[in-house]
Design a protein around this motif. Structure first.
Motif, PDB file in Angstrom:
ATOM      1  N   ILE A 222       0.680  -1.316  -0.248  1.00 16.28           N
ATOM      2  CA  ILE A 222      -0.079   0.124  -0.016  1.00 16.28           C
ATOM      3  C   ILE A 222       0.976   1.184   0.097  1.00 16.28           C
ATOM      4  O   ILE A 222       0.688   2.066  -0.754  1.00 16.28           O
ATOM      5  CB  ILE A 222      -1.016  -0.050   1.310  1.00 16.28           C
ATOM      6  N   VAL A 223       1.877   1.356   0.870  1.00 13.12           N
ATOM      7  CA  VAL A 223       2.907   2.407   0.781  1.00 13.12           C
ATOM      8  C   VAL A 223       3.621   2.548  -0.352  1.00 13.12           C
ATOM      9  O   VAL A 223       3.736   3.749  -0.710  1.00 13.12           O
ATOM     10  CB  VAL A 223       3.608   2.232   2.215  1.00 13.12           C
ATOM     11  N   GLU A 224       4.067   1.571  -0.743  1.00 12.84           N
ATOM     12  CA  GLU A 224       5.323   1.625  -2.065  1.00 12.84           C
ATOM     13  C   GLU A 224       4.103   2.158  -3.385  1.00 12.84           C
ATOM     14  O   GLU A 224       4.682   3.187  -3.827  1.00 12.84           O
ATOM     15  CB  GLU A 224       5.745   0.337  -2.078  1.00 12.84           C
ATOM     16  N   GLN A 225       3.059   1.720  -3.387  1.00 13.28           N
ATOM     17  CA  GLN A 225       2.218   2.089  -4.502  1.00 13.28           C
ATOM     18  C   GLN A 225       1.737   3.551  -4.212  1.00 13.28           C
ATOM     19  O   GLN A 225       1.701   4.176  -5.493  1.00 13.28           O
ATOM     20  CB  GLN A 225       1.089   1.130  -4.682  1.00 13.28           C
ATOM     21  N   GLY A 226       1.225   3.885  -3.184  1.00 14.04           N
ATOM     22  CA  GLY A 226       0.927   5.273  -2.832  1.00 14.04           C
ATOM     23  C   GLY A 226       1.945   6.506  -3.162  1.00 14.04           C
ATOM     24  O   GLY A 226       1.873   7.350  -3.801  1.00 14.04           O
ATOM     25  N   GLU A 227       2.952   6.122  -1.950  1.00 16.06           N
ATOM     26  CA  GLU A 227       3.970   7.449  -1.911  1.00 16.06           C
ATOM     27  C   GLU A 227       5.479   6.724  -2.647  1.00 16.06           C
ATOM     28  O   GLU A 227       6.517   7.801  -2.675  1.00 16.06           O
ATOM     29  CB  GLU A 227       4.034   7.724  -0.480  1.00 16.06           C
ATOM     30  N   GLY A 228       5.439   5.553  -2.775  1.00 17.58           N
ATOM     31  CA  GLY A 228       6.697   5.092  -3.251  1.00 17.58           C
ATOM     32  C   GLY A 228       7.455   4.491  -2.076  1.00 17.58           C
ATOM     33  O   GLY A 228       7.394   4.662  -0.915  1.00 17.58           O
ATOM     34  N   ALA A 229       8.470   3.498  -2.530  1.00 10.66           N
ATOM     35  CA  ALA A 229       9.487   3.021  -1.579  1.00 10.66           C
ATOM     36  C   ALA A 229      10.173   4.072  -0.870  1.00 10.66           C
ATOM     37  O   ALA A 229      10.601   5.052  -1.704  1.00 10.66           O
ATOM     38  CB  ALA A 229      10.283   1.914  -2.275  1.00 10.66           C
ATOM     39  N   ARG A 230      10.798   3.815  -0.051  1.00 10.96           N
ATOM     40  CA  ARG A 230      11.491   4.853   0.610  1.00 10.96           C
ATOM     41  C   ARG A 230      12.557   5.747  -0.079  1.00 10.96           C
ATOM     42  O   ARG A 230      13.590   5.006  -0.527  1.00 10.96           O
ATOM     43  CB  ARG A 230      11.979   4.551   1.977  1.00 10.96           C
ATOM     44  N   GLY A 231      12.365   6.884  -0.364  1.00 11.64           N
ATOM     45  CA  GLY A 231      13.334   7.650  -1.476  1.00 11.64           C
ATOM     46  C   GLY A 231      13.028   7.461  -2.916  1.00 11.64           C
ATOM     47  O   GLY A 231      13.880   7.972  -3.474  1.00 11.64           O
ATOM     48  N   ASP A 232      12.249   6.680  -3.112  1.00 11.80           N
ATOM     49  CA  ASP A 232      12.086   6.467  -4.695  1.00 11.80           C
ATOM     50  C   ASP A 232      10.582   6.495  -4.978  1.00 11.80           C
ATOM     51  O   ASP A 232       9.816   5.252  -4.717  1.00 11.80           O
ATOM     52  CB  ASP A 232      12.601   4.985  -5.098  1.00 11.80           C
ATOM     53  N   TRP A 233       9.942   7.564  -5.404  1.00 11.38           N
ATOM     54  CA  TRP A 233       8.696   7.664  -5.589  1.00 11.38           C
ATOM     55  C   TRP A 233       8.217   7.875  -6.745  1.00 11.38           C
ATOM     56  O   TRP A 233       6.971   8.122  -7.365  1.00 11.38           O
ATOM     57  CB  TRP A 233       7.851   8.994  -4.864  1.00 11.38           C
ATOM     58  N   VAL A 234       9.136   7.719  -7.918  1.00 12.83           N
ATOM     59  CA  VAL A 234       8.802   7.924  -9.290  1.00 12.83           C
ATOM     60  C   VAL A 234       7.434   7.096  -9.916  1.00 12.83           C
ATOM     61  O   VAL A 234       6.817   7.803 -10.616  1.00 12.83           O
ATOM     62  CB  VAL A 234      10.082   7.836 -10.205  1.00 12.83           C
ATOM     63  N   GLU A 235       7.371   6.023  -9.537  1.00  9.31           N
ATOM     64  CA  GLU A 235       6.564   4.937 -10.071  1.00  9.31           C
ATOM     65  C   GLU A 235       5.324   4.841  -9.185  1.00  9.31           C
ATOM     66  O   GLU A 235       4.273   4.247  -9.500  1.00  9.31           O
ATOM     67  CB  GLU A 235       7.031   3.549 -10.374  1.00  9.31           C
ATOM     68  N   SER A 236       5.323   5.604  -7.985  1.00  8.40           N
ATOM     69  CA  SER A 236       4.011   5.681  -7.175  1.00  8.40           C
ATOM     70  C   SER A 236       3.037   6.622  -7.816  1.00  8.40           C
ATOM     71  O   SER A 236       3.166   7.223  -8.719  1.00  8.40           O
ATOM     72  CB  SER A 236       4.762   6.211  -5.738  1.00  8.40           C
ATOM     73  N   HIS A 237       1.990   6.666  -6.896  1.00  4.84           N
ATOM     74  CA  HIS A 237       0.942   7.382  -7.291  1.00  4.84           C
ATOM     75  C   HIS A 237       1.298   8.965  -7.013  1.00  4.84           C
ATOM     76  O   HIS A 237       0.811   9.778  -7.882  1.00  4.84           O
ATOM     77  CB  HIS A 237      -0.416   7.285  -6.273  1.00  4.84           C
ATOM     78  N   PHE A 238       2.060   9.303  -6.263  1.00  2.94           N
ATOM     79  CA  PHE A 238       2.623  10.674  -6.092  1.00  2.94           C
ATOM     80  C   PHE A 238       3.456  10.896  -7.279  1.00  2.94           C
ATOM     81  O   PHE A 238       3.152  12.113  -7.958  1.00  2.94           O
ATOM     82  CB  PHE A 238       3.653  10.795  -4.828  1.00  2.94           C
ATOM     83  N   GLY A 239       4.318  10.219  -7.645  1.00  4.84           N
ATOM     84  CA  GLY A 239       5.093  10.400  -8.843  1.00  4.84           C
ATOM     85  C   GLY A 239       4.371  10.503 -10.125  1.00  4.84           C
ATOM     86  O   GLY A 239       4.783  11.437 -10.990  1.00  4.84           O
ATOM     87  N   THR A 240       3.452   9.577 -10.106  1.00  6.13           N
ATOM     88  CA  THR A 240       2.519   9.750 -11.339  1.00  6.13           C
ATOM     89  C   THR A 240       1.838  11.192 -11.581  1.00  6.13           C
ATOM     90  O   THR A 240       1.471  11.520 -12.459  1.00  6.13           O
ATOM     91  CB  THR A 240       1.540   8.468 -11.432  1.00  6.13           C
ATOM     92  N   PHE A 241       1.256  11.434 -10.409  1.00  5.25           N
ATOM     93  CA  PHE A 241       0.549  12.921 -10.412  1.00  5.25           C
ATOM     94  C   PHE A 241       1.496  13.885 -10.617  1.00  5.25           C
ATOM     95  O   PHE A 241       1.000  14.852 -11.203  1.00  5.25           O
ATOM     96  CB  PHE A 241      -0.366  12.998  -9.202  1.00  5.25           C
ATOM     97  N   VAL A 242       2.696  13.810 -10.124  1.00  3.48           N
ATOM     98  CA  VAL A 242       3.682  14.921 -10.670  1.00  3.48           C
ATOM     99  C   VAL A 242       3.893  14.879 -12.140  1.00  3.48           C
ATOM    100  O   VAL A 242       3.877  16.072 -12.592  1.00  3.48           O
ATOM    101  CB  VAL A 242       5.113  14.569 -10.008  1.00  3.48           C
ATOM    102  N   GLY A 243       4.203  13.811 -12.841  1.00  4.64           N
ATOM    103  CA  GLY A 243       4.126  13.580 -14.125  1.00  4.64           C
ATOM    104  C   GLY A 243       2.792  14.126 -14.905  1.00  4.64           C
ATOM    105  O   GLY A 243       3.009  14.900 -15.765  1.00  4.64           O
ATOM    106  N   VAL A 244       1.919  13.747 -14.325  1.00  2.72           N
ATOM    107  CA  VAL A 244       0.490  14.354 -14.975  1.00  2.72           C
ATOM    108  C   VAL A 244       0.445  15.831 -14.885  1.00  2.72           C
ATOM    109  O   VAL A 244       0.276  16.330 -16.036  1.00  2.72           O
ATOM    110  CB  VAL A 244      -0.610  13.731 -14.580  1.00  2.72           C
TER     111      VAL A 244
END
Length: 427
Positions: A222-244
């Motif tokens: 849940i945490v990795e998909q939402g905010e990313g693994a610690r220090g790596d958020w590019v593929e997470s929901h957060f990173g996806t919204f940044v890209g959009v």
């Protein structure tokens, strides 16, 4: 990055309280993302160029993937609840949630697709410890502190978690603490058979929670998909919204008039008691469609709840419950809600269309504990939804609803078949 203080979790009641908040948060985020998805324009007839429409469709596909993962997160959090002996938690406050229901920095509201929505989604999905302001229009509420402090409360109490990851890490630490104190067998006392698993819902990551290891694995996902693994958020929901957001701002800079969203406002048929103010629909046809949207949303939650609290169902009946819930979401709601966002609110709001509010009227009605009564109620409700959808399909603007009425009729028949089979066998 700022370290977030550990939560104080010392009892099963506190974990159940926090998991309830986690379920509400996953549910609320999913509704926010659904609203943004359904607000998107869907053809060049709505003022988009073919290139812009292609980009909007890509964004919609991105949102659909995130929404599916939020559904997975809700299912996993519910599995943990079931594993420690609690009931499924599909209720939540009606949106907008701008009150003290959660910590003062956590607010959830319906926003059409755009910069404000994307910045708000980034804020809610931000990694633990990241300093990031919420979108314009959201302001921290003043906290109301308890006047008396209890060392060990005997009920679940609010915790001041700051991010989704902070909340889940607190739950994980609390589970570890209780297992150390009482042993895993005393903590994980719920029936694994009452949980959602891959074989039924088709997510390969959806597994039963039976011990601390499987609970931690679910929380990590849940945490990795939402905010990313610690220090790596590019593929997470957060990173996806940044890209959009970056993509959207680039397109807006190239064409300042570019607006991918319909002019939607969250509009109610009747104002829920926990919503202080809101826009009411005046157009009678729009009100009927909005009412059907809310009714289908309620039935979907009833079916999901019955799956989690089932008792005495056969494997075939459980499969039908799961399939019905999935088809209500993927076949009916996904196609009906964008119809609503084309319909007018009424003369007091010229040029504005109705956004779905996904209302929750009486959450206690979601849990149907008695097998035969539950199946009869679900059959009744699906039949009512089918008739309402078929009647709306007779309107000249809504003939596309004929196919949805057929889908609902088929689902009703599937549920009724099981009732008839039991009646014929005397069960």
């Amino acid at each position: 990055m700022t370290a977030e203080p550990p939560l104080q979790v010392d009892s099963r009641e506190e974990i159940v309280y926090l998991l309830g908040e986690a379920c509400e948060l996953e549910h609320g985020l999913m509704c926010e993302y659904l609203y943004a998805q359904f607000s998107l324009k869907r053809s060049t007839d709505e003022g988009l160029t073919p290139e812009q429409l292609d980009r909007v469709q890509t964004w919609e596909s991105t949102f659909i993937n995130i929404i599916k993962q939020e559904m997975l997160h809700l299912a996993l959090a519910t599995n943990i609840l079931t594993a420690i002996g609690a009931a499924p938690h599909f209720e939540r406050p009606n949106l907008p949630i701008l009150s003290r229901w959660y910590p003062p920095d956590v607010q959830i509201a319906f926003l059409p697709f755009g910069e404000q929505a994307l910045r708000h989604f980034m804020y809610l999905e931000r990694p633990e410890g990241m300093a990031l302001a919420d979108a314009e229009g959201f302001a921290r509420l003043p906290a109301v502190a308890a006047l008396a402090t209890l060392d060990r409360p005997v009920v679940g109490v609010p915790e001041q978690w700051q991010t989704v990851g902070h909340l889940y890490r607190g739950i994980e630490a609390g589970l570890a603490h209780l297992c150390h104190r009482y042993g895993e067998e005393a903590v994980f006392i719920g029936p694994p058979a009452a949980q959602a698993i891959t074989a039924t819902f088709e997510w390969e990551e959806l597994t039963a929670v039976t011990d601390l290891t499987s609970a931690s694995r679910a929380i990590e996902l849940i945490v990795e998909q939402g905010e990313g693994a610690r220090g790596d958020w590019v593929e997470s929901h957060f990173g996806t919204f940044v890209g959009v957001l970056e993509d959207f701002l680039t397109m807006r800079a190239a064409d300042p008039g570019f607006d991918p969203a319909r002019p939607v406002e969250p509009a109610f048929v009747r104002l829920p008691p926990d919503v202080a103010s809101g826009i009411l629909i005046e157009d009678p046809l729009t009100a009927r469609v909005a009412d059907l949207c809310n009714g289908l949303y309620e039935v979907m939650l009833q079916v999901l709840c019955r799956y989690y609290v089932h008792h005495g169902e056969t494997p075939a009946e459980l499969e039908t419950l799961a399939r019905t819930a999935k088809h209500l979401m993927n076949w009916v709601m996904r196609n009906l809600y964008p119809v609503l966002t084309t319909l007018p609110i009424g003369p007091s709001h010229p040029g504005r269309t109705a956004g779905p509010t996904m209302e929750i009227a009486r959450p206690a009605y979601f849990v149907l504990p008695h097998r035969e009564a539950a199946w009869r109620i679900i059959t009744e409700r699906l039949s009512v939804m089918t008739d309402a959808c078929a009647a709306l399909a007779q309107e000249s603007r809504l003939t596309a609803l004929n196919e949805l009425a057929g889908d609902l009729r088929s689902m009703t028949g599937d549920i009724r078949t099981h009732l008839d089979e039991r009646a014929a066998s005397g069960l």
